[in-house]
Design an enzyme around this catalytic site. Structure first.
Site, mmCIF file in Angstrom:
data_model
loop_
_atom_site.group_PDB
_atom_site.id
_atom_site.type_symbol
_atom_site.label_atom_id
_atom_site.label_comp_id
_atom_site.label_asym_id
_atom_site.label_seq_id
_atom_site.Cartn_x
_atom_site.Cartn_y
_atom_site.Cartn_z
ATOM 1 N N GLY A 82 0.824 -1.172 -0.059
ATOM 2 C CA GLY A 82 0.038 0.196 -0.044
ATOM 3 C C GLY A 82 0.748 1.287 0.017
ATOM 4 O O GLY A 82 1.804 1.233 0.141
ATOM 5 N N GLU A 105 8.500 -9.355 3.314
ATOM 6 C CA GLU A 105 7.924 -10.367 2.425
ATOM 7 C C GLU A 105 8.147 -9.581 0.990
ATOM 8 O O GLU A 105 8.508 -10.123 0.041
ATOM 9 C CB GLU A 105 6.731 -10.834 2.769
ATOM 10 C CG GLU A 105 5.588 -9.863 2.669
ATOM 11 C CD GLU A 105 4.437 -10.031 3.725
ATOM 12 O OE1 GLU A 105 3.935 -11.168 3.668
ATOM 13 O OE2 GLU A 105 4.354 -9.441 4.799
ATOM 14 N N ILE A 115 -7.403 -1.303 7.592
ATOM 15 C CA ILE A 115 -8.998 -0.735 7.401
ATOM 16 C C ILE A 115 -9.639 0.241 8.518
ATOM 17 O O ILE A 115 -9.895 1.455 8.283
ATOM 18 C CB ILE A 115 -9.859 -1.737 6.590
ATOM 19 C CG1 ILE A 115 -9.392 -2.282 5.425
ATOM 20 C CG2 ILE A 115 -11.226 -1.330 6.528
ATOM 21 C CD1 ILE A 115 -10.176 -3.076 4.494
ATOM 22 N N ASN A 141 -8.561 -7.109 0.187
ATOM 23 C CA ASN A 141 -7.252 -8.004 -0.330
ATOM 24 C C ASN A 141 -7.385 -9.219 0.699
ATOM 25 O O ASN A 141 -7.616 -10.569 -0.031
ATOM 26 C CB ASN A 141 -5.946 -7.262 -0.210
ATOM 27 C CG ASN A 141 -6.048 -5.940 -0.943
ATOM 28 O OD1 ASN A 141 -6.895 -5.870 -2.084
ATOM 29 N ND2 ASN A 141 -5.323 -4.895 -0.461
ATOM 30 N N LYS A 146 -12.943 7.550 2.496
ATOM 31 C CA LYS A 146 -14.275 8.031 1.590
ATOM 32 C C LYS A 146 -14.553 9.454 1.929
ATOM 33 O O LYS A 146 -15.621 9.714 2.366
ATOM 34 C CB LYS A 146 -15.426 7.194 1.832
ATOM 35 C CG LYS A 146 -14.932 5.375 1.472
ATOM 36 C CD LYS A 146 -14.707 5.238 0.128
ATOM 37 C CE LYS A 146 -14.294 3.970 -0.300
ATOM 38 N NZ LYS A 146 -13.145 3.776 -1.475
HETATM 39 O O1 0RQ Z 1 -10.343 2.379 -1.536
HETATM 40 O O2 0RQ Z 1 -9.076 2.133 -3.488
HETATM 41 O O3 0RQ Z 1 -11.706 2.329 -3.420
HETATM 42 O O4 0RQ Z 1 -10.184 4.328 -2.742
HETATM 43 O O5 0RQ Z 1 -9.468 1.072 1.219
HETATM 44 O O6 0RQ Z 1 -7.145 2.161 1.354
HETATM 45 O O7 0RQ Z 1 -6.035 4.146 2.281
HETATM 46 O O8 0RQ Z 1 -5.317 3.688 -0.201
HETATM 47 O O9 0RQ Z 1 -4.633 2.253 1.884
HETATM 48 O O10 0RQ Z 1 -3.334 1.275 -0.070
HETATM 49 O O11 0RQ Z 1 -2.508 1.439 2.436
HETATM 50 O O12 0RQ Z 1 -4.283 -0.188 1.807
HETATM 51 C C1 0RQ Z 1 -5.719 -2.287 4.455
HETATM 52 C C2 0RQ Z 1 -6.243 -2.356 2.390
HETATM 53 C C3 0RQ Z 1 -4.794 -0.424 3.112
HETATM 54 C C4 0RQ Z 1 -3.897 -2.958 2.933
HETATM 55 C C5 0RQ Z 1 -5.192 -2.231 3.195
HETATM 56 C C6 0RQ Z 1 -10.492 1.930 1.426
HETATM 57 C C7 0RQ Z 1 -9.885 3.082 0.952
HETATM 58 C C8 0RQ Z 1 -9.433 2.718 -0.279
HETATM 59 C C9 0RQ Z 1 -7.254 1.361 0.182
HETATM 60 P P1 0RQ Z 1 -10.228 2.925 -2.762
HETATM 61 P P2 0RQ Z 1 -5.650 3.233 1.428
HETATM 62 P P3 0RQ Z 1 -3.622 1.148 1.465
HETATM 63 C C10 0RQ Z 1 2.388 -7.747 3.674
HETATM 64 C C11 0RQ Z 1 1.245 -7.195 4.654
HETATM 65 C C12 0RQ Z 1 -3.567 -6.438 4.341
HETATM 66 C C13 0RQ Z 1 -2.474 -7.143 3.983
HETATM 67 C C14 0RQ Z 1 -1.172 -6.858 4.611
HETATM 68 C C15 0RQ Z 1 -3.844 -4.272 3.011
HETATM 69 C C16 0RQ Z 1 -8.837 1.380 -0.039
HETATM 70 O O13 0RQ Z 1 -2.812 -2.458 3.658
HETATM 71 O O14 0RQ Z 1 -4.662 -4.942 2.092
HETATM 72 O O15 0RQ Z 1 -1.033 -6.070 5.373
HETATM 73 N N1 0RQ Z 1 -3.610 -4.939 4.271
HETATM 74 N N2 0RQ Z 1 -0.001 -7.595 4.163
HETATM 75 O O16 0RQ Z 1 -10.832 4.120 0.591
HETATM 76 C C17 0RQ Z 1 -14.177 1.715 4.113
HETATM 77 C C18 0RQ Z 1 -12.471 2.006 5.971
HETATM 78 C C19 0RQ Z 1 -11.528 2.005 4.984
HETATM 79 C C20 0RQ Z 1 -11.792 1.888 3.531
HETATM 80 C C21 0RQ Z 1 -9.657 2.392 3.714
HETATM 81 N N3 0RQ Z 1 -12.417 1.821 7.246
HETATM 82 N N4 0RQ Z 1 -13.819 1.599 5.265
HETATM 83 N N5 0RQ Z 1 -13.047 1.630 3.233
HETATM 84 N N6 0RQ Z 1 -10.729 2.134 3.068
HETATM 85 N N7 0RQ Z 1 -10.039 2.339 5.093
HETATM 86 C C22 0RQ Z 1 2.194 -7.802 2.301
HETATM 87 C C23 0RQ Z 1 1.318 -8.992 1.767
HETATM 88 O O17 0RQ Z 1 0.855 -9.633 2.605
HETATM 89 C C24 0RQ Z 1 1.350 -9.564 0.516
#
Ligand code: 0RQ
Length: 503
Positions: free
Chosen positions: A272, A295, A365, A385, A409
């Site tokens: 992200g 990773e 999230i 994801n 949002k």
């Molecule tokens: O939505 O794309 O429609 O605008 O979630 O949010 O703020 O751009 O954040 O890109 O850092 O991703 C948790 C998804 C964060 C990621 C997560 C909506 C927001 C946006 C993305 P749009 P941001 P990021 C090792 C680690 C799990 C896996 C992990 C993730 C979209 O960090 O997938 O950590 N983590 N792996 O609008 C509704 C809320 C929201 C929300 C954000 N509270 N409610 N929508 N969004 N907060 C790597 C691997 O494992 C491979």
């Protein structure tokens, strides 16, 4: 492009065929282990050809789906193409493709979202069923039949070992300088035969640079010449710069208190834009001689290697923008001195993460007042994801940090809520919560103390009064005073958003 210079083994060279011919060898209903981790090292031709075959079968009224197991997320040519034709019965262990996500959330595709370190042992144990076919991208084949891995390792060792049949894609687009970057450890076992894994620092090598492969299992070799997916990162915005600033300040404080060494501890950073911005912040910060045990190596980490601040990095894959990928490939021989790519059962191994004392930084999230974290589900039921490696690292790291902007949002959603609508990381695995508003260090605090700090330091000012109000009423009205909640109200913020479009 003469592919034969990358396929030095004559019997395997004799199995060269088109992607269409190779895809025809994958039967409906098969469990297929594919290479690929965060958009690198995934097969680029066979899944597309398979999707076309599925489409033709569906149009003729014949069902044709397979189960797809990978390292982590892949790309439009794999997840996107197969999801588009509704060709996936079961997907695991992590995805981030929009079409795939849509199918899962529409109930048209089953998805098992599991810790990345668990996948290999689940397959060895047979918990997921039998692996029929492996489709693995490699960057070359040696004369003796061993395989030069590509830009990710993921679960490839396990797929090659466990599958009945193997299809290899040899991608000549991948740099020949990848050779020697990998460390494939063949000592992992199921209990009770496990031995300690002798990695004492991120740069230690304990295995071999190549995959072993039984040539008799190889049913097809396909030549490709296609780039890895590269989704560009958005440049750090004000929110992510603030989040990075709070984290850097916290590190400086911990060093000053003698709780972290001056070069910190090995860093893990997730996927992200925000975590990438933290890496950019570290590049401008005072810390030198950093290491990473992570990773994915994303743009921010590559920049740290380039500037000389990061002296050694261990990962299982790259996850780079197009510009960073071009830069890596142009100078891979030099980067190789500092990078080791390992199987994900090792990059994400709890024993190693605990022993090395990894500083764990992941996006989320939402978090609740007590420090439970939701990394995967929007409004409790829609997968984003997956947990990926965040659980492997958060539970076992020395410090576990979760970060998010305080609202989503356009400010309609508070990312700090009374109760998370889905739990990936419990209050026991979350030590530090950070938003652009500030940082809450939850270590050593009781639930009620944590709630006060999270509201004060992390919540957006718009939502702070409502969160305080909820907390105070919960303290007064909750039957239990340890982790006070008003059960009928705890998830009402999410319900309100679903009804009205605002929390
Ligand atoms: O939505 O794309 O429609 O605008 O979630 O949010 O703020 O751009 O954040 O890109 O850092 O991703 C948790 C998804 C964060 C990621 C997560 C909506 C927001 C946006 C993305 P749009 P941001 P990021 C090792 C680690 C799990 C896996 C992990 C993730 C979209 O960090 O997938 O950590 N983590 N792996 O609008 C509704 C809320 C929201 C929300 C954000 N509270 N409610 N929508 N969004 N907060 C790597 C691997 O494992 C491979």
């Amino acid at each position: 492009m003469d592919e034969t210079f990358r396929i030095l083994n004559a019997p395997l060279r004799a199995k060269l065929m088109s992607a269409e011919a190779a895809a025809a060898l994958i039967p409906p209903g098969a469990n297929v282990g594919m290479s690929g981790f965060t958009g690198s090292g995934y097969p680029k031709a066979v899944p597309l050809a398979l999707a076309q075959r599925m489409n033709a079968a569906h149009e003729a009224g014949h069902p044709f789906k397979i189960s797809v197991w990978t390292g982590a997320s892949t790309a439009p040519e794999l997840d996107g193409a197969l999801a588009q034709v509704n060709g996936v019965e079961m997907r695991l262990p992590y995805q981030s493709d929009p079409t795939c996500r849509q199918r899962i959330n529409a109930g048209q595709m089953e998805y098992i979202d599991i810790h990345l370190s668990h996948v290999a042992q689940f397959v060895w144990s047979g918990f997921l069923g039998h692996l029929d076919v492996a489709v693995v991208e490699v960057s070359g084949i040696l004369e003796d039949g061993r395989l030069i891995p590509s830009s990710s390792i993921g679960n490839n060792k396990t797929w090659l070992d466990q599958a009945d049949k193997i299809i290899l894609e040899v991608n000549t687009w991948q740099s020949p300088d990848l050779q020697g970057m990998h460390d494939i450890y063949y000592g992992t076992q199921l209990p009770p035969h496990r031995k300690p894994i002798a990695v004492w620092g991120p740069h230690d090598r304990i295995g071999e640079p190549y995959f072993r492969c039984d040539p008799d299992k190889v049913i097809a070799v396909v030549h490709t010449h296609s780039p890895d997916r590269n989704s560009d990162y958005t440049p750090p915005d004000e929110n992510s710069r603030s989040i990075a600033g709070h984290i850097l300040e916290f590190f400086a404080h911990e060093v000053k208190r003698g709780r972290l060494p001056p070069n910190l501890l090995p860093l893990q950073s997730g996927v992200g834009n925000i975590v990438n911005a933290v890496m950019a912040g570290l590049n401008e910060g005072p810390f030198e001689n950093l290491t990473a045990y992570t990773e994915v190596l994303q743009d921010g980490m590559l920049a740290l290697i380039k500037s000389g601040k990061l002296k050694a990095a261990s990962a299982t894959a790259f996850s780079l923008s197009s510009a960073a990928l071009a830069e890596l490939n142009a100078d891979l021989a030099r980067y190789k001195e500092r990078i080791v790519l390992r199987p994900q059962e090792i990059s994400n191994h709890p024993e190693l993460i605990r022993r090395l004392g990894v500083i764990v930084m992941n996006g989320m999230i939402e978090a609740d007042l007590y420090g439970n974290v939701n990394s995967t589900h929007v409004m409790g039921s829609q997968i984003m994801n997956g947990i990926g490696g965040s659980g492997d690292f958060a539970r076992n790291g020395y410090l576990s940090i979760f970060m998010t902007p305080s609202t989503a949002k356009n400010g309609q959603i508070s990312c700090i809520v009374p109760m998370v609508s889905h739990v990936d990381h419990t209050e026991h695995d979350v030590q530090i919560v950070v938003t652009e508003q500030g940082l809450a260090d939850l270590r050593g605090l009781s639930p009620k103390q944590r709630a006060r700090l999270i509201i004060e330091n992390c919540a957006h000012p718009t939502f702070r009064p409502a969160l305080s109000d909820y907390f105070e009423r919960a303290r007064a009205g909750s039957p239990g005073k340890h982790t006070p909640h008003l059960l009928e109200e705890a998830l009402s913020w999410h319900g309100r958003y679903l009804r009205t479009g605002a929390m």
